[in-house]
Scaffold this motif. Structure first.
Motif, short mmCIF file in Angstrom:
data_model
loop_
_atom_site.label_atom_id
_atom_site.label_comp_id
_atom_site.label_asym_id
_atom_site.label_seq_id
_atom_site.Cartn_x
_atom_site.Cartn_y
_atom_site.Cartn_z
N THR A 109 -0.60 5.89 16.51
CA THR A 109 -1.87 5.62 16.08
C THR A 109 -2.57 4.32 16.60
O THR A 109 -1.45 3.44 17.06
CB THR A 109 -1.95 5.53 14.58
N GLY A 110 -3.73 3.98 16.76
CA GLY A 110 -4.34 2.87 17.08
C GLY A 110 -3.88 1.57 16.37
O GLY A 110 -3.42 0.51 16.91
N GLU A 111 -3.68 1.69 14.90
CA GLU A 111 -3.17 0.51 14.12
C GLU A 111 -1.67 0.56 14.49
O GLU A 111 -1.17 -0.89 14.46
CB GLU A 111 -3.21 1.04 12.66
N GLU A 112 -0.73 1.46 14.69
CA GLU A 112 0.38 1.48 15.32
C GLU A 112 0.60 0.67 16.35
O GLU A 112 1.68 -0.04 16.77
CB GLU A 112 1.31 2.60 15.01
N GLY A 113 -0.15 1.21 17.42
CA GLY A 113 -0.28 0.47 18.70
C GLY A 113 -0.57 -1.20 18.83
O GLY A 113 0.18 -1.67 19.51
N VAL A 114 -1.71 -1.45 18.05
CA VAL A 114 -1.94 -2.76 18.20
C VAL A 114 -1.11 -3.69 17.19
O VAL A 114 -0.68 -4.86 17.88
CB VAL A 114 -3.45 -2.97 17.52
N ALA A 115 -0.38 -3.21 16.13
CA ALA A 115 0.51 -3.60 15.53
C ALA A 115 1.88 -4.02 16.55
O ALA A 115 2.44 -5.15 16.51
CB ALA A 115 0.90 -3.17 14.23
N ARG A 116 2.28 -2.98 17.20
CA ARG A 116 3.34 -2.93 18.34
C ARG A 116 3.09 -4.21 19.40
O ARG A 116 3.94 -4.88 19.69
CB ARG A 116 3.81 -1.86 18.85
N LYS A 135 3.88 -10.47 13.23
CA LYS A 135 3.92 -9.02 12.46
C LYS A 135 2.63 -8.92 11.83
O LYS A 135 2.01 -9.71 11.06
CB LYS A 135 5.03 -9.09 11.43
N VAL A 136 1.94 -7.72 11.93
CA VAL A 136 0.77 -7.32 11.71
C VAL A 136 0.82 -6.80 10.19
O VAL A 136 1.58 -5.79 10.14
CB VAL A 136 0.08 -6.30 12.64
N LYS A 137 0.12 -7.19 9.39
CA LYS A 137 0.20 -6.48 7.90
C LYS A 137 -1.08 -5.50 7.72
O LYS A 137 -0.80 -4.70 7.15
CB LYS A 137 -0.23 -7.73 6.93
N GLU A 138 -2.22 -5.83 8.34
CA GLU A 138 -3.16 -5.05 8.16
C GLU A 138 -4.14 -4.79 9.58
O GLU A 138 -4.40 -6.10 10.04
CB GLU A 138 -4.08 -5.32 7.05
N ALA A 139 -4.39 -3.80 10.11
CA ALA A 139 -5.49 -3.58 11.16
C ALA A 139 -6.64 -3.01 10.91
O ALA A 139 -6.60 -1.99 10.54
CB ALA A 139 -4.61 -2.99 12.49
#
Length: 174
Positions: free
Chosen positions: A81-88, A97-101
């Motif tokens: 997902t976009g959220e998973e991609g930006v966190a990675r 480490k991203v907690k929330e996007a």
């Protein structure tokens, strides 16, 4: 600029050289009938603020725009997902480490990679990270540091969509 479809000479399904322009968005194989639509690749951009209202920026370690400022982010992998991609991407480039996007907006871009124009749809996310004390420039980032919002100059950023996104983000904060 030459249209990216001109780079594709052979059908990706059967390998035929009879792979012709179908319309402004696609090519079709005269032998097997396969139609290939050239759509943008998905990419992410992270907007990360610290407690002092400073923005996390990176210095690009690689071309395009090597040495210029950038924001953490990159291409989304398959089945991500976009959220998973930006966190990675944030983790790979900064160690954070991203907690929330939280999705903000998108902008189209052309990212020239290995001489090939990659059309992208850049998704901007406001990201909250666990902590900001252990930033490490890694992967595509030569450096990573915070800049006060009042000192952000979009013209110092090497990629067009990042410059446009910063203008949009900063004007929304006013």
């Amino acid at each position: 600029m030459e249209h990216p479809l001109s780079q594709f000479k052979y059908c990706p399904k059967c390998g035929s050289k009879h792979f012709n322009i179908n319309n402004e968005k696609s090519k079709q194989c005269a032998d097997c009938g396969f139609v290939y639509y050239f759509n943008p690749s998905s990419a992410t951009v992270a907007l990360i603020l610290n407690d002092k209202k400073e923005l996390l920026v990176c210095r690009r370690a690689k071309d395009p725009a090597k040495g210029t400022l950038d924001l953490p982010g990159g291409f989304i992998d398959m089945n991500e997902t976009g959220e998973e991609g930006v966190a990675r991407e944030v983790l790979e480039e900064t160690g954070l480490k991203v907690k929330e996007a939280i999705y903000q907006f998108t902008l189209p871009n052309i990212y020239v990679y290995s001489g090939f124009p990659v059309h992208t749809l850049d998704m901007f996310f406001l990201c909250q990270v666990e902590e900001t004390s252990h930033i490490s420039a890694m992967d595509d980032a030569a450096d990573a540091f915070f800049i006060p919002l009042t000192e952000i100059r979009p013209e110092d950023f090497g990629l067009g969509s990042i410059r446009q996104g910063l203008v949009k983000f900063l004007s929304a904060l006013k």
